[in-house]
Structures are given as C-alpha cells and as structure tokens.
Design a protein around this motif. Structure first.
Motif, PDB file in Angstrom:
ATOM      1  N   ASP A  95       0.831  -1.196   0.000  1.00 13.72           N
ATOM      2  CA  ASP A  95       0.000   0.000   0.000  1.00 13.72           C
ATOM      3  C   ASP A  95       0.873   1.256   0.000  1.00 13.72           C
ATOM      4  N   TRP A  96       0.872   1.992  -1.143  1.00 16.02           N
ATOM      5  CA  TRP A  96       1.703   3.193  -1.248  1.00 16.02           C
ATOM      6  C   TRP A  96       1.241   4.278  -0.280  1.00 16.02           C
ATOM      7  N   ASP A  97      -0.062   4.339  -0.022  1.00 15.77           N
ATOM      8  CA  ASP A  97      -0.570   5.367   0.887  1.00 15.77           C
ATOM      9  C   ASP A  97       0.068   5.233   2.262  1.00 15.77           C
ATOM     10  N   ARG A  98       0.144   3.997   2.781  1.00 16.75           N
ATOM     11  CA  ARG A  98       0.788   3.796   4.084  1.00 16.75           C
ATOM     12  C   ARG A  98       2.299   3.996   3.995  1.00 16.75           C
ATOM     13  N   LEU A  99       2.868   3.570   2.872  1.00 18.92           N
ATOM     14  CA  LEU A  99       4.323   3.675   2.723  1.00 18.92           C
ATOM     15  C   LEU A  99       4.801   5.117   2.727  1.00 18.92           C
ATOM     16  N   GLN A 100       4.030   6.018   2.115  1.00 23.30           N
ATOM     17  CA  GLN A 100       4.501   7.396   2.080  1.00 23.30           C
ATOM     18  C   GLN A 100       4.481   8.030   3.472  1.00 23.30           C
ATOM     19  N   TYR A 101       3.551   7.591   4.314  1.00 22.08           N
ATOM     20  CA  TYR A 101       3.560   8.063   5.708  1.00 22.08           C
ATOM     21  C   TYR A 101       4.801   7.528   6.428  1.00 22.08           C
ATOM     22  N   ALA A 152      10.309   8.458   8.569  1.00 17.61           N
ATOM     23  CA  ALA A 152      11.722   8.080   8.512  1.00 17.61           C
ATOM     24  C   ALA A 152      12.597   9.293   8.210  1.00 17.61           C
ATOM     25  N   ARG A 153      12.132  10.184   7.352  1.00 14.77           N
ATOM     26  CA  ARG A 153      12.916  11.362   6.986  1.00 14.77           C
ATOM     27  C   ARG A 153      12.915  12.426   8.083  1.00 14.77           C
ATOM     28  N   HIS A 154      11.758  12.629   8.716  1.00 13.56           N
ATOM     29  CA  HIS A 154      11.614  13.745   9.656  1.00 13.56           C
ATOM     30  C   HIS A 154      11.880  13.358  11.097  1.00 13.56           C
ATOM     31  N   GLY A 155      11.631  12.101  11.451  1.00 12.73           N
ATOM     32  CA  GLY A 155      11.936  11.646  12.798  1.00 12.73           C
ATOM     33  C   GLY A 155      10.844  11.846  13.830  1.00 12.73           C
ATOM     34  N   ALA A 186       3.177  17.647   9.195  1.00 14.58           N
ATOM     35  CA  ALA A 186       3.247  18.971   8.570  1.00 14.58           C
ATOM     36  C   ALA A 186       3.623  18.863   7.099  1.00 14.58           C
ATOM     37  N   ALA A 187       4.556  17.948   6.785  1.00 15.35           N
ATOM     38  CA  ALA A 187       4.969  17.766   5.388  1.00 15.35           C
ATOM     39  C   ALA A 187       3.843  17.195   4.545  1.00 15.35           C
ATOM     40  N   LEU A 188       2.995  16.371   5.159  1.00 20.49           N
ATOM     41  CA  LEU A 188       1.887  15.736   4.435  1.00 20.49           C
ATOM     42  C   LEU A 188       0.593  16.527   4.541  1.00 20.49           C
ATOM     43  N   HIS A 189       0.619  17.585   5.357  1.00 18.19           N
ATOM     44  CA  HIS A 189      -0.561  18.429   5.582  1.00 18.19           C
ATOM     45  C   HIS A 189      -1.694  17.653   6.245  1.00 18.19           C
ATOM     46  N   VAL A 190      -1.325  16.814   7.212  1.00 16.16           N
ATOM     47  CA  VAL A 190      -2.302  16.089   8.026  1.00 16.16           C
ATOM     48  C   VAL A 190      -1.846  16.195   9.481  1.00 16.16           C
ATOM     49  N   ASP A 191      -2.708  15.740  10.416  1.00 14.02           N
ATOM     50  CA  ASP A 191      -2.312  15.815  11.815  1.00 14.02           C
ATOM     51  C   ASP A 191      -1.481  14.598  12.208  1.00 14.02           C
ATOM     52  N   ALA A 192      -0.782  14.721  13.340  1.00 16.17           N
ATOM     53  CA  ALA A 192       0.125  13.659  13.791  1.00 16.17           C
ATOM     54  C   ALA A 192      -0.608  12.367  14.089  1.00 16.17           C
ATOM     55  N   THR A 193      -1.863  12.461  14.534  1.00 19.41           N
ATOM     56  CA  THR A 193      -2.640  11.250  14.843  1.00 19.41           C
ATOM     57  C   THR A 193      -2.860  10.413  13.590  1.00 19.41           C
ATOM     58  N   THR A 194      -3.134  11.087  12.476  1.00 24.66           N
ATOM     59  CA  THR A 194      -3.323  10.370  11.212  1.00 24.66           C
ATOM     60  C   THR A 194      -2.052   9.643  10.803  1.00 24.66           C
ATOM     61  N   VAL A 195      -0.925  10.323  10.949  1.00 21.14           N
ATOM     62  CA  VAL A 195       0.357   9.698  10.617  1.00 21.14           C
ATOM     63  C   VAL A 195       0.582   8.474  11.496  1.00 21.14           C
ATOM     64  N   ALA A 203      11.449  28.767  -8.002  1.00 21.12           N
ATOM     65  CA  ALA A 203      10.462  29.194  -8.992  1.00 21.12           C
ATOM     66  C   ALA A 203      10.156  28.092 -10.002  1.00 21.12           C
ATOM     67  N   ALA A 204      11.171  27.291 -10.342  1.00 18.96           N
ATOM     68  CA  ALA A 204      10.973  26.214 -11.315  1.00 18.96           C
ATOM     69  C   ALA A 204      10.212  25.026 -10.724  1.00 18.96           C
ATOM     70  N   HIS A 205      10.279  24.867  -9.394  1.00 18.49           N
ATOM     71  CA  HIS A 205       9.644  23.704  -8.750  1.00 18.49           C
ATOM     72  C   HIS A 205       8.885  24.157  -7.505  1.00 18.49           C
ATOM     73  N   PRO A 206       7.776  24.856  -7.699  1.00 15.66           N
ATOM     74  CA  PRO A 206       7.066  25.454  -6.559  1.00 15.66           C
ATOM     75  C   PRO A 206       6.438  24.444  -5.610  1.00 15.66           C
ATOM     76  N   GLU A 207       6.250  23.190  -6.044  1.00 14.92           N
ATOM     77  CA  GLU A 207       5.627  22.193  -5.167  1.00 14.92           C
ATOM     78  C   GLU A 207       6.627  21.499  -4.245  1.00 14.92           C
ATOM     79  N   LEU A 208       7.902  21.740  -4.446  1.00 13.90           N
ATOM     80  CA  LEU A 208       8.922  21.112  -3.607  1.00 13.90           C
ATOM     81  C   LEU A 208       9.050  21.848  -2.264  1.00 13.90           C
ATOM     82  N   GLU A 209       9.267  21.074  -1.209  1.00 14.42           N
ATOM     83  CA  GLU A 209       9.638  21.644   0.085  1.00 14.42           C
ATOM     84  C   GLU A 209      11.147  21.461   0.240  1.00 14.42           C
ATOM     85  N   ILE A 210      11.873  22.556   0.419  1.00 12.65           N
ATOM     86  CA  ILE A 210      13.337  22.517   0.420  1.00 12.65           C
ATOM     87  C   ILE A 210      13.866  22.892   1.800  1.00 12.65           C
ATOM     88  N   ASP A 211      14.658  21.993   2.367  1.00  7.06           N
ATOM     89  CA  ASP A 211      15.328  22.252   3.647  1.00  7.06           C
ATOM     90  C   ASP A 211      16.809  22.457   3.379  1.00  7.06           C
TER      91      ASP A 211
END
Length: 295
Positions: A2-8, A13-16, A23-32, A114-122
C-alpha cells in the motif's frame, strides 16, 4: 504494498517525528501514527523504536526504506506536468557547510524554487553535517570525500581561500605583505582548534608554519564580520569575501586550495527531485567558476 501507508512511513523516517511528518503531508500527527501502525500490523514488523527524541528506524525499518524510496520515485514519474516535464513535489533536504550554504546556495536558490514550486526545500547550513548514510539528509555538500557508507560521491567544485585584512587598516595590509604575521603584532582570526569540525579547516599552517588564531569563532560568517570590522586578519573562502567593501586580499599571491564534495545515498539518486537539484547546482557552480576559483 500500500503506497498510501508507505509514504507516511517514509516521511516519518525522513523527519523523525509524527508532527514534522504530518506537517509535510498536511495532516495531523494522529493520522500519521495510525497509518504507520497499520503498516507495521500489515507487515508484522516493528519499523520504528519510539524514543523520547522521536522515531528511530529499526533494522526492519531501514530495510524497508529503499523500497519506499523506489515507490516514491515511481510515483513522481507518474505525475507528469503538461509538456512532459515532471511536476516535482515532496521534500528535499540538503546539508551543507555554513559558508557555502549561506553565501553561495541561498542567494541563488530563487531560480530553483520558482521552477519547482511544489517542492519543500530544507537547507541545513551549519558547522557539522547531517549524514546521508543514515538518511538524515537527501544529500550533503562536504569538505572531504566520504570513505564509507552506501553513498554516491563526486567532487562538486574546487574553491580557493586567501588571507584577508580589513579595508580600514591599510597599515595592516602593508605590514602583512612585508613581514611574517607572527612578528607583525596583528591579531589573527580563525577557528577554535578544539572544536574544529573538519580537518580541512585547519589551514593557518599553510599561511605560516605554527601560526595560531588569537580571536576565534566556530562560524566562518562571524569570522568574516570580525575581519571586516577590524578585529584582525584571517583566512576566508574567496567566494565569501568577494564583493565585501570591508575586506582586502592581503597576500594575493598566496592561495589555499580546497574542494567541495557531493554525497547522496544510492537509493535516492534516481529520484527526479534529486536529479533536478543536482543539475541546477552543477549549472550554478559552472557559471560561478571564476568566483569559486579566482584567477
């Protein structure tokens, strides 16, 4: 799977932490938390250790990450914008030295954003580095080539450093050109040797054997300000000193050579957002060759 679960799972794994992943997925922590727990139940494995500081991957979690990254790359290729260009999204985290991050990448980043407005860059620009081997960052720009880990590495660019004096002290400029610094009575600015985070920054011996700094900071940007403000003379990367009216190159004939190295985990290398950023960074470096390595 299930890709939906995998992306969570991948975002945790990335954020810790659940909060940052949410916040990165625009959902609350309980959903994650629910999605990650559901994935663990479906696999019959514990993917994270729940620690006070956040979520830490278990051996099973680390083994799953490459598969999740591969599915993320496939998903990115499916979502193509009109005209065949990938509509890149998701998060991109770069760990880089304070000087290169703040003085080189940050002022130029607007074109990539400007070329990739949907990316979140850290942009993690600090003394010390996040580790791509442990998935703390997607990629890192380092002062030396890593010798171990599942990494793809290559030289990004050479760069030059020189000895600089404050423009307000022509007497210091003259003295530095005529006599050894150790006898000139001029304060030398540099790093604190006991907390030097990379041996490549121990370069005062290349100016004069045995030379020591009497005014010290762990920040190269603070050193630049101290030199320009008249606190002493010191070594700076030429790309940081360029264009600063408060600085003068004290010994133009004396140059220190160093290099930046690009490192990224093998599993993230094929991802479109990674390739796009590397292509952009390579182009910026090529165009700024004269700034990084002045003639």
């Amino acid at each position: 799977m299930d890709w939906d679960r995998l992306q969570y799972f991948l975002l945790v794994a990335r954020h810790g932490t659940l909060a940052r992943a949410g916040a990165a997925l625009h959902v609350d922590a309980t959903t994650v938390s629910r999605r990650v727990s559901a994935l663990e139940a479906a696999l019959g494995q514990t993917l994270f250790e729940r620690a006070p500081t956040g979520f830490v991957l278990t051996a099973a979690g680390r083994a799953l990450v490459p598969h999740a990254e591969a599915m993320a790359a496939a998903a990115a290729r499916v979502h193509m914008a009109p005209g065949g260009r990938a509509g890149l999204s998701g998060q991109l985290r770069l760990s880089v030295t304070e000087g290169f991050g703040n003085s080189f990448i940050a002022p130029r980043l607007a074109t990539f954003v400007a070329a990739h407005p949907e990316l979140e860059i850290d942009l993690v620009a600090s003394s010390g580095f996040l580790n791509p081997s442990r998935r703390e960052a997607d990629m890192a720009v380092l002062l030396a080539r890593p010798r171990k880990g599942p990494l793809i590495t290559r030289k990004l660019s050479d760069y030059s450093l020189g000895l600089y004096a404050p423009a307000s002290r022509p007497d210091w400029q003259q003295a530095v050109g005529q006599a050894p610094l150790s006898r000139a009575g001029i304060p030398v600015i540099g790093y604190m040797p006991d907390i030097l985070y990379a041996p490549e920054l121990d370069y005062l011996d290349e100016i004069e054997p045995g030379l020591r700094a009497s005014v010290r900071s762990s920040s190269i940007l603070a050193q630049r300000r101290m030199i320009a403000g008249g606190a002493g003379v010191g070594v700076l990367p030429c790309f940081i000193a360029a264009g600063d009216p408060g600085l003068v190159r004290a010994r133009p004939e004396q140059t220190i050579a160093r290099a930046f190295w690009l490192a990224l985990h093998r599993d993230v290398a094929p991802q479109p957002r990674i390739r796009a950023f590397i292509d952009w960074l390579d182009a910026e470096v090529r165009e700024s060759r004269g700034l990084l390595v002045p003639a």
